[in-house]
Write a protein that holds these residues in place. Structure first.
Motif, mmCIF file in Angstrom:
data_model
loop_
_atom_site.group_PDB
_atom_site.id
_atom_site.type_symbol
_atom_site.label_atom_id
_atom_site.label_comp_id
_atom_site.label_asym_id
_atom_site.label_seq_id
_atom_site.Cartn_x
_atom_site.Cartn_y
_atom_site.Cartn_z
ATOM 1 N N MET A 13 -34.439 -15.650 17.603
ATOM 2 C CA MET A 13 -33.199 -15.120 16.998
ATOM 3 C C MET A 13 -32.521 -16.190 16.121
ATOM 4 S SD MET A 13 -30.047 -13.174 18.883
ATOM 5 C CE MET A 13 -29.735 -14.399 20.138
ATOM 6 N N LEU A 14 -32.376 -17.397 16.639
ATOM 7 C CA LEU A 14 -31.771 -18.469 15.833
ATOM 8 C C LEU A 14 -32.776 -19.042 14.843
ATOM 9 C CD1 LEU A 14 -29.524 -20.464 15.126
ATOM 10 C CD2 LEU A 14 -30.262 -21.883 17.062
ATOM 11 N N ARG A 33 -44.713 -20.158 18.406
ATOM 12 C CA ARG A 33 -45.478 -20.562 19.583
ATOM 13 C C ARG A 33 -46.980 -20.619 19.267
ATOM 14 N NH1 ARG A 33 -45.177 -19.309 25.342
ATOM 15 N NH2 ARG A 33 -43.458 -17.854 25.088
ATOM 16 N N ASP A 37 -47.567 -24.687 20.577
ATOM 17 C CA ASP A 37 -46.997 -24.436 21.899
ATOM 18 C C ASP A 37 -46.391 -25.757 22.378
ATOM 19 O OD1 ASP A 37 -46.493 -24.157 24.603
ATOM 20 O OD2 ASP A 37 -48.193 -22.829 24.936
ATOM 21 N N VAL A 38 -45.087 -25.773 22.543
ATOM 22 C CA VAL A 38 -44.414 -27.058 22.815
ATOM 23 C C VAL A 38 -44.768 -27.624 24.188
ATOM 24 C CG1 VAL A 38 -42.499 -26.558 21.233
ATOM 25 C CG2 VAL A 38 -42.247 -26.036 23.685
ATOM 26 N N ALA A 61 -37.374 -22.347 23.099
ATOM 27 C CA ALA A 61 -36.980 -22.526 24.498
ATOM 28 C C ALA A 61 -37.352 -21.280 25.279
ATOM 29 C CB ALA A 61 -35.470 -22.770 24.604
ATOM 30 N N THR A 63 -35.590 -18.799 27.167
ATOM 31 C CA THR A 63 -34.146 -18.509 27.151
ATOM 32 C C THR A 63 -33.710 -17.422 28.139
ATOM 33 O OG1 THR A 63 -34.531 -16.971 25.316
ATOM 34 C CG2 THR A 63 -33.873 -19.198 24.727
ATOM 35 N N TYR A 126 -31.907 -22.831 34.301
ATOM 36 C CA TYR A 126 -31.908 -22.879 32.832
ATOM 37 C C TYR A 126 -31.063 -24.061 32.346
ATOM 38 C CZ TYR A 126 -30.682 -21.608 28.010
ATOM 39 O OH TYR A 126 -30.454 -21.635 26.650
ATOM 40 N N LYS A 130 -32.333 -27.372 30.257
ATOM 41 C CA LYS A 130 -31.824 -27.733 28.922
ATOM 42 C C LYS A 130 -31.241 -29.153 28.953
ATOM 43 C CE LYS A 130 -31.691 -25.550 25.671
ATOM 44 N NZ LYS A 130 -32.693 -25.366 24.584
ATOM 45 N N THR A 149 -24.597 -24.891 21.814
ATOM 46 C CA THR A 149 -23.959 -23.659 21.379
ATOM 47 C C THR A 149 -23.905 -22.663 22.532
ATOM 48 O OG1 THR A 149 -23.902 -22.011 19.616
ATOM 49 C CG2 THR A 149 -26.078 -22.601 20.474
ATOM 50 N N VAL A 152 -24.844 -16.486 21.864
ATOM 51 C CA VAL A 152 -25.365 -16.303 20.508
ATOM 52 C C VAL A 152 -25.735 -14.837 20.239
ATOM 53 C CG1 VAL A 152 -27.255 -16.963 18.974
ATOM 54 C CG2 VAL A 152 -26.192 -18.694 20.434
HETATM 55 N N1 LIG Z 1 -29.134 -17.091 22.923
HETATM 56 C C1 LIG Z 1 -28.102 -17.778 23.366
HETATM 57 O O1 LIG Z 1 -27.046 -17.216 23.749
HETATM 58 C C2 LIG Z 1 -28.146 -19.288 23.392
HETATM 59 C C3 LIG Z 1 -27.031 -19.983 23.884
HETATM 60 C C4 LIG Z 1 -27.056 -21.386 23.925
HETATM 61 C C5 LIG Z 1 -28.176 -22.060 23.466
HETATM 62 N N2 LIG Z 1 -29.254 -21.356 23.012
HETATM 63 C C6 LIG Z 1 -30.429 -22.125 22.562
HETATM 64 O O2 LIG Z 1 -30.686 -21.779 21.210
HETATM 65 C C7 LIG Z 1 -32.086 -21.909 20.954
HETATM 66 C C8 LIG Z 1 -32.600 -20.640 20.276
HETATM 67 O O3 LIG Z 1 -32.379 -19.560 21.172
HETATM 68 P P1 LIG Z 1 -32.578 -18.039 20.745
HETATM 69 O O4 LIG Z 1 -31.409 -17.291 21.244
HETATM 70 O O5 LIG Z 1 -32.987 -17.955 19.303
HETATM 71 O O6 LIG Z 1 -33.823 -17.667 21.688
HETATM 72 P P2 LIG Z 1 -35.092 -16.770 21.435
HETATM 73 O O7 LIG Z 1 -34.793 -15.642 20.506
HETATM 74 O O8 LIG Z 1 -35.609 -16.476 22.818
HETATM 75 O O9 LIG Z 1 -36.087 -17.754 20.691
HETATM 76 C C9 LIG Z 1 -36.768 -18.776 21.354
HETATM 77 C C10 LIG Z 1 -38.115 -18.942 20.694
HETATM 78 O O10 LIG Z 1 -38.814 -19.984 21.391
HETATM 79 C C11 LIG Z 1 -40.182 -19.587 21.479
HETATM 80 N N3 LIG Z 1 -40.882 -20.253 22.573
HETATM 81 C C12 LIG Z 1 -40.764 -20.045 23.906
HETATM 82 N N4 LIG Z 1 -41.621 -20.806 24.585
HETATM 83 C C13 LIG Z 1 -42.321 -21.520 23.653
HETATM 84 C C14 LIG Z 1 -43.350 -22.484 23.729
HETATM 85 N N5 LIG Z 1 -43.876 -22.874 24.913
HETATM 86 N N6 LIG Z 1 -43.826 -23.024 22.581
HETATM 87 C C15 LIG Z 1 -43.316 -22.652 21.384
HETATM 88 N N7 LIG Z 1 -42.352 -21.719 21.240
HETATM 89 C C16 LIG Z 1 -41.855 -21.169 22.369
HETATM 90 C C17 LIG Z 1 -40.115 -18.087 21.718
HETATM 91 O O11 LIG Z 1 -41.352 -17.525 21.419
HETATM 92 P P3 LIG Z 1 -41.888 -16.260 22.270
HETATM 93 O O12 LIG Z 1 -41.107 -15.097 21.770
HETATM 94 O O13 LIG Z 1 -43.340 -16.238 21.950
HETATM 95 O O14 LIG Z 1 -41.595 -16.561 23.717
HETATM 96 C C18 LIG Z 1 -38.993 -17.681 20.766
HETATM 97 O O15 LIG Z 1 -39.498 -17.386 19.475
HETATM 98 C C19 LIG Z 1 -32.746 -22.224 22.303
HETATM 99 O O16 LIG Z 1 -32.955 -23.609 22.382
HETATM 100 C C20 LIG Z 1 -31.690 -21.810 23.321
HETATM 101 O O17 LIG Z 1 -31.813 -22.562 24.518
HETATM 102 C C21 LIG Z 1 -29.258 -19.994 22.953
#
Ligand SMILES: NC(=O)c1ccc[n+]([C@@H]2O[C@H](COP(=O)([O-])OP(=O)(O)OC[C@H]3O[C@@H](n4cnc5c(N)ncnc54)[C@H](OP(=O)(O)O)[C@@H]3O)[C@@H](O)[C@H]2O)c1
Length: 285
Positions: A13-14, A33, A37-38, A61, A63, A126, A130, A149, A152
């Motif tokens: 999403m971000l 990914r 793959d991290v 991450a 998430t 979680y 982090k 942040t 989101v």
């Molecule tokens: N959403 C929130 O409210 C929120 C709040 C605070 C902080 N954050 C942080 O913001 C960042 C972005 O979050 P988001 O909301 O955009 O989350 P998201 O939509 O779940 O995106 C996370 C991405 O990470 C990928 N990923 C997961 N495991 C992986 C791996 N082993 N290797 C490579 N890629 C991998 C996922 O791929 P797959 O789809 O293949 O799993 C997904 O594309 C994260 O660091 C999160 O912790 C988010």
């Protein structure tokens, strides 16, 4: 010379908005990914070395907050060790790293907003994972940013705004928690602030969230109002009634102190950001 930025989690999403935010003026290497793959150190090193970026933005991450509680090893391997691997790969390639972290590193017991210097104390797997990622970044690198942040929302993701709109349309009655406070944050605004932070060159820890604060219940009421949904009742419940696996911070409002003092940016209020998001959704229909 055009600088190159590598973005992990580029399909998230971000991540998608980060790719957009850096498209002009930077050369962007999106890493999904499948590309990198991290959790795999060698693969991460190889991919980063090949891309030779000046900056790596690590937004990948695991998430799913409740999923992390049920599978702590996956959380630690992805968010902790995964961040270690990205930090090592970044260090070896001589780049700077921006790590996207979370309000969940705090326990939520503070009465006012959390500043960048407040002591983290996570209360969920979680949040711990982090924070472990933050430790690796600090331990392994000298040129880094940690951007925390929260709450989101934005296009291309599973987010609270869309969930409320869908549920309101099907049930007409919603039960939403009224005992957690935060600041809803729009991915479009967050991604452009991250770009400003990187462009500024001023490293360190930043809190980045939209202006104002609310409870999830107040957020839901505003979504229903702005989306023009009729005959929907939004009822207040306590977190205990949901009995979710992971504990959430009661108050995790973030103060954007570093951003405001150095870059001079005041993020727009979350209500205005929500209006922009809903308008974009209507226009793209
Ligand atoms: N959403 C929130 O409210 C929120 C709040 C605070 C902080 N954050 C942080 O913001 C960042 C972005 O979050 P988001 O909301 O955009 O989350 P998201 O939509 O779940 O995106 C996370 C991405 O990470 C990928 N990923 C997961 N495991 C992986 C791996 N082993 N290797 C490579 N890629 C991998 C996922 O791929 P797959 O789809 O293949 O799993 C997904 O594309 C994260 O660091 C999160 O912790 C988010």
């Amino acid at each position: 010379m055009t600088r190159r930025v590598l973005i992990t989690g580029a399909a998230g999403m971000l991540g998608r908005r980060l790719v957009e935010a850096f498209e002009s003026g930077w050369s962007v290497v999106p890493a999904t990914r499948r590309d990198m793959d991290v959790t795999d150190l060698d693969a991460s090193r190889r991919f980063v070395k090949e891309a030779a970026p000046h900056v790596v933005i690590h937004a990948a991450a695991y998430t799913d907050v409740d999923g992390c509680e049920k599978d702590p090893d996956r959380a630690r391997r992805t968010n902790g060790i995964g961040t270690r691997n990205v930090a090592i790969a970044t260090r070896d390639s001589g780049a700077d790293l921006l790590y996207v972290s979370s309000d969940f590193v705090f326990d939520g017991t503070q009465s006012g907003a959390y500043h960048e210097w407040d002591a983290p104390r996570p209360i969920s797997v979680y949040g711990e994972s982090k924070l472990w990622g933050e430790h690796f970044v600090r331990d392994l690198l000298t040129r880094f940013w940690i951007v925390r942040t929260q709450w989101v929302f934005g296009p291309d993701g599973k987010n609270f705004v869309d969930t409320i709109r869908t549920r309101a349309g099907t049930t007409g009655e919603l039960h939403v928690v009224n005992d957690q406070r935060g600041s809803p944050t729009y991915t479009v605004d967050l991604a452009s602030e991250i770009r400003r932070i990187v462009d500024s060159g001023g490293h360190g820890v930043y809190h980045v969230s939209n202006g104002g604060e609310c409870t999830w219940h107040e957020f839901a009421v505003e979504i229903v109002k702005q989306a023009g949904l009729k005959n929907v009742r939004v009822l207040e419940i306590g977190s205990a009634e949901l009995a979710r696996p992971a504990r959430r911070p009661t108050n995790s409002v973030l103060a954007n102190t570093h951003l405001e003092l150095t870059i001079g940016r005041h993020m727009r209020p979350w209500r205005d950001a929500l209006a922009h998001y809903l308008q974009q959704k209507t226009e793209s229909k």
